[in-house]
Design a protein around this motif. Structure first.
Motif, PDB file in Angstrom:
ATOM      1  N   UNK A  55     -15.619  46.768  77.833  1.00 40.32           N
ATOM      2  CA  UNK A  55     -15.869  46.480  76.418  1.00 40.32           C
ATOM      3  C   UNK A  55     -16.162  47.777  75.647  1.00 40.32           C
ATOM      4  N   UNK A  56     -17.000  48.646  76.234  1.00 41.71           N
ATOM      5  CA  UNK A  56     -17.383  49.891  75.550  1.00 41.71           C
ATOM      6  C   UNK A  56     -16.196  50.845  75.423  1.00 41.71           C
ATOM      7  N   UNK A  57     -15.423  50.952  76.516  1.00 39.71           N
ATOM      8  CA  UNK A  57     -14.313  51.921  76.519  1.00 39.71           C
ATOM      9  C   UNK A  57     -13.068  51.365  75.816  1.00 39.71           C
ATOM     10  N   UNK A  58     -13.079  50.043  75.550  1.00 29.98           N
ATOM     11  CA  UNK A  58     -11.853  49.385  75.082  1.00 29.98           C
ATOM     12  C   UNK A  58     -11.622  49.495  73.590  1.00 29.98           C
ATOM     13  N   UNK A  59     -10.668  48.697  73.126  1.00 29.19           N
ATOM     14  CA  UNK A  59     -10.193  48.794  71.732  1.00 29.19           C
ATOM     15  C   UNK A  59     -11.288  48.520  70.710  1.00 29.19           C
ATOM     16  N   UNK A  60     -12.183  47.527  71.033  1.00 29.97           N
ATOM     17  CA  UNK A  60     -13.175  47.146  70.020  1.00 29.97           C
ATOM     18  C   UNK A  60     -14.163  48.266  69.733  1.00 29.97           C
ATOM     19  N   UNK A  61     -14.444  49.090  70.771  1.00 28.58           N
ATOM     20  CA  UNK A  61     -15.534  50.053  70.599  1.00 28.58           C
ATOM     21  C   UNK A  61     -15.022  51.490  70.464  1.00 28.58           C
ATOM     22  N   UNK A  62     -14.784  52.172  71.583  1.00 24.25           N
ATOM     23  CA  UNK A  62     -14.531  53.622  71.522  1.00 24.25           C
ATOM     24  C   UNK A  62     -13.079  54.032  71.748  1.00 24.25           C
ATOM     25  N   UNK A  63     -12.224  53.055  72.100  1.00 25.83           N
ATOM     26  CA  UNK A  63     -10.783  53.348  72.276  1.00 25.83           C
ATOM     27  C   UNK A  63     -10.579  54.632  73.093  1.00 25.83           C
ATOM     28  N   UNK A  64     -11.156  54.647  74.289  1.00 25.13           N
ATOM     29  CA  UNK A  64     -11.131  55.869  75.111  1.00 25.13           C
ATOM     30  C   UNK A  64      -9.725  56.106  75.649  1.00 25.13           C
ATOM     31  N   UNK A  65      -9.225  57.319  75.445  1.00 26.71           N
ATOM     32  CA  UNK A  65      -7.964  57.733  76.059  1.00 26.71           C
ATOM     33  C   UNK A  65      -8.330  58.488  77.344  1.00 26.71           C
ATOM     34  N   UNK A  66      -8.285  57.754  78.480  1.00 26.53           N
ATOM     35  CA  UNK A  66      -8.813  58.311  79.739  1.00 26.53           C
ATOM     36  C   UNK A  66      -8.078  59.583  80.173  1.00 26.53           C
ATOM     37  N   UNK A  67      -6.784  59.669  79.860  1.00 27.13           N
ATOM     38  CA  UNK A  67      -5.995  60.845  80.268  1.00 27.13           C
ATOM     39  C   UNK A  67      -6.459  62.114  79.558  1.00 27.13           C
ATOM     40  N   UNK A  68      -7.180  61.931  78.444  1.00 25.81           N
ATOM     41  CA  UNK A  68      -7.622  63.099  77.662  1.00 25.81           C
ATOM     42  C   UNK A  68      -9.145  63.173  77.570  1.00 25.81           C
ATOM     43  N   UNK A  69      -9.864  62.451  78.468  1.00 25.93           N
ATOM     44  CA  UNK A  69     -11.324  62.361  78.313  1.00 25.93           C
ATOM     45  C   UNK A  69     -12.084  62.790  79.558  1.00 25.93           C
ATOM     46  N   UNK A  70     -13.252  63.375  79.280  1.00 20.44           N
ATOM     47  CA  UNK A  70     -14.227  63.697  80.320  1.00 20.44           C
ATOM     48  C   UNK A  70     -15.448  62.815  80.053  1.00 20.44           C
ATOM     49  N   UNK A  71     -16.257  62.526  81.076  1.00 20.25           N
ATOM     50  CA  UNK A  71     -17.443  61.689  80.861  1.00 20.25           C
ATOM     51  C   UNK A  71     -18.681  62.330  81.488  1.00 20.25           C
ATOM     52  N   UNK A  72     -19.795  62.275  80.742  1.00 21.62           N
ATOM     53  CA  UNK A  72     -21.120  62.614  81.283  1.00 21.62           C
ATOM     54  C   UNK A  72     -21.844  61.284  81.407  1.00 21.62           C
ATOM     55  N   UNK A  73     -22.287  60.911  82.610  1.00 19.46           N
ATOM     56  CA  UNK A  73     -22.924  59.603  82.808  1.00 19.46           C
ATOM     57  C   UNK A  73     -24.249  59.791  83.543  1.00 19.46           C
ATOM     58  N   UNK A  74     -25.280  59.038  83.112  1.00 18.31           N
ATOM     59  CA  UNK A  74     -26.604  59.213  83.729  1.00 18.31           C
ATOM     60  C   UNK A  74     -26.772  58.249  84.897  1.00 18.31           C
ATOM     61  N   UNK A  75     -27.658  58.633  85.813  1.00 18.29           N
ATOM     62  CA  UNK A  75     -28.008  57.775  86.947  1.00 18.29           C
ATOM     63  C   UNK A  75     -29.499  57.947  87.219  1.00 18.29           C
ATOM     64  N   UNK A  76     -30.133  56.959  87.913  1.00 21.77           N
ATOM     65  CA  UNK A  76     -31.572  57.092  88.176  1.00 21.77           C
ATOM     66  C   UNK A  76     -31.857  58.166  89.228  1.00 21.77           C
ATOM     67  N   UNK A  77     -33.109  58.618  89.272  1.00 22.41           N
ATOM     68  CA  UNK A  77     -33.528  59.548  90.337  1.00 22.41           C
ATOM     69  C   UNK A  77     -33.387  58.870  91.685  1.00 22.41           C
ATOM     70  N   UNK A  78     -33.041  59.676  92.700  1.00 18.44           N
ATOM     71  CA  UNK A  78     -32.935  59.195  94.094  1.00 18.44           C
ATOM     72  C   UNK A  78     -32.021  57.974  94.199  1.00 18.44           C
ATOM     73  N   UNK A  79     -30.889  58.051  93.497  1.00 17.33           N
ATOM     74  CA  UNK A  79     -29.930  56.949  93.529  1.00 17.33           C
ATOM     75  C   UNK A  79     -29.343  56.817  94.942  1.00 17.33           C
ATOM     76  N   UNK A  80     -28.961  55.595  95.321  1.00 16.54           N
ATOM     77  CA  UNK A  80     -28.402  55.373  96.660  1.00 16.54           C
ATOM     78  C   UNK A  80     -26.992  55.952  96.751  1.00 16.54           C
ATOM     79  N   UNK A  81     -26.671  56.523  97.901  1.00 21.76           N
ATOM     80  CA  UNK A  81     -25.346  57.133  98.099  1.00 21.76           C
ATOM     81  C   UNK A  81     -24.236  56.119  97.875  1.00 21.76           C
ATOM     82  N   UNK A  82     -24.459  54.872  98.342  1.00 22.58           N
ATOM     83  CA  UNK A  82     -23.404  53.849  98.196  1.00 22.58           C
ATOM     84  C   UNK A  82     -23.108  53.582  96.714  1.00 22.58           C
ATOM     85  N   UNK A  83     -24.155  53.600  95.873  1.00 25.55           N
ATOM     86  CA  UNK A  83     -23.966  53.372  94.425  1.00 25.55           C
ATOM     87  C   UNK A  83     -23.224  54.558  93.819  1.00 25.55           C
ATOM     88  N   UNK A  84     -23.602  55.780  94.252  1.00 21.77           N
ATOM     89  CA  UNK A  84     -22.947  56.983  93.729  1.00 21.77           C
ATOM     90  C   UNK A  84     -21.458  56.980  94.072  1.00 21.77           C
TER      91      UNK A  84
END
Length: 396
Positions: free
Chosen positions: A77-106
């Motif tokens: 929904x966020x990356x799609x047409x209604x919101x940010x219309x992300x062009x993945x081929x031309x985009x980089x992402x910075x994404x947050x995660x919690x401290x001591x995140x599990x390896x499987x989640x990463x």
């Protein structure tokens, strides 16, 4: 290349391009009792005409991302047409995660970002590290800071020195906004009105009327007084979702002591709940959670560091996360720390203008930093070396 910054919190996602402004959007799906079969995602919450008994479907449990189906739908929904219309081929992402995140989640996150969405490059980083980066950029002469991040699931205390986190000093308290809202639901249901299904409404009540007491026992005595001597008491008008779309607190001088209003409004009368609920951040043992409160956790964290650093940490305490917005939070924390810290060490607690988007602003600075390209993992890197290259680069 455009860079999308996503502070992926357990309650709200703070998202926006590094060249643009931030949007704060619920990071979950909803179902309402009036349209039971339909599921609403993220900011579609505004489309629900009657959000009573709103059912939340959360991707996070106890602070960790466990429901990937829901998270994918929110991201679609966020990356799609209604919101940010992300062009993945031309985009980089910075994404947050919690401290001591599990390896499987990463590893799951790496796969989704690179293999499903096919971002050109990505950087996975703790929200606290983004906040610290923003702080050091605004205060270039400071070497150290201590971040207090009190969010939906946890409260984290994290010391940073010269931009890198001191892992040994990180402390976690299992008290966050979700616990406070649930506790307020229980108190109101026990004393006045059954509201256990009304998470959405009671969350709003908490944000509108709760505050942090500067003197708990004095306020408790005031809350027991009768009539207008009880300056703590407030009446909250509950929404009926037809005439009253959003609940509100009546001004103190308009409180009718009998509690019977002519307008037929449904009223919640709140007294000591207003400050007893946020008090759990300072004394979790009040409801049987055998953990330190925030002031003791800060002292414990700082004492685990070298003595040279300690005065710098106490002098640069930064508050982030939604819970620090309770009126009186900063003053109470500073006063309690003052009583715990040696008299010759100065204590300074800073509340930024918008503690909820503070980490996102740090991510925006990072995305525009000349070193950014060195920190990310590109899709080519990932396809060649797999998760190993992410583990190596992202441990910052």
């Amino acid at each position: 290349m455009a860079t999308l910054v996503l502070d992926n919190g357990a309650y709200t996602a703070k998202i926006g391009y590094s060249s643009d402004q931030v949007s704060v959007i619920p990071n979950c799906q909803f179902r309402s009792k009036t349209s039971r079969m339909k599921t609403f995602t993220a900011n579609q919450l505004d489309e629900i005409k009657d959000p009573s008994a709103l059912f939340y479907i959360l991707p996070f449990q106890k602070g960790y991302l466990v429901n990937w189906d829901v998270q994918r739908k929110v991201w679609d929904h966020l990356f799609g047409k209604e919101m940010f219309k992300v062009d993945f081929a031309e985009s980089s992402i910075v994404i947050s995660e919690p401290y001591f995140n599990f390896t499987s989640i990463q590893e799951s996150m790496n796969e989704i970002l690179f293999e499903e969405y096919r971002f050109q490059s990505a950087l996975r980083i703790n929200a606290g590290s983004l906040s610290a980066r923003g702080y050091f950029r605004s205060e270039p002469y400071q070497l150290c800071c201590l971040l207090v991040d009190s969010g939906f699931s946890f409260t984290h205390i994290a010391p940073y020195c010269r931009g890198s986190r001191m892992k040994d000093g990180i402390r976690r308290i299992n008290v966050g906004g979700k616990l406070l809202t649930n506790h307020l639901k229980e108190i109101i249901s026990y004393r006045q009105l059954h509201v256990m299904d009304e998470t959405h409404v009671i969350n709003q009540v908490k944000e509108d009327v709760c505050f942090v007491s500067q003197d708990f026992y004095k306020d408790m005595a005031v809350a027991q007084l009768k009539g207008h001597d009880n300056t703590v008491m407030r009446d909250y008008v509950l929404p009926d979702f037809s005439a009253i779309k959003k609940g509100f607190c009546k001004p103190a001088d308009q409180v009718v002591l009998s509690g019977k209003y002519k307008t037929g409004e449904q009223i919640l009368r709140l007294a000591n709940e207003r400050f007893a609920v946020p008090e759990m951040l300072f004394h979790p043992s009040d409801i049987g959670i055998q953990e330190m409160g925030i002031p003791e956790a800060i002292v414990d964290s700082v004492q685990s560091l070298s003595e040279d650093m300690q005065p710098h940490m106490y002098g640069n305490i930064i508050l982030t996360g939604g819970n620090v917005l309770f009126p009186g939070f900063r003053e109470r924390l500073e006063a309690e720390l003052r009583s715990l810290v040696p008299a010759h060490i100065p204590v300074k607690v800073t509340l930024p203008n918008n503690p909820i988007t503070y980490a996102w602003e740090g991510g925006k600075l990072l995305a525009n930093d000349p070193d950014y390209e060195e920190m990310v993992v590109t899709r080519d890197d990932y396809e060649e070396n797999g998760h190993f290259v992410c583990e190596e680069k992202f441990d910052i």
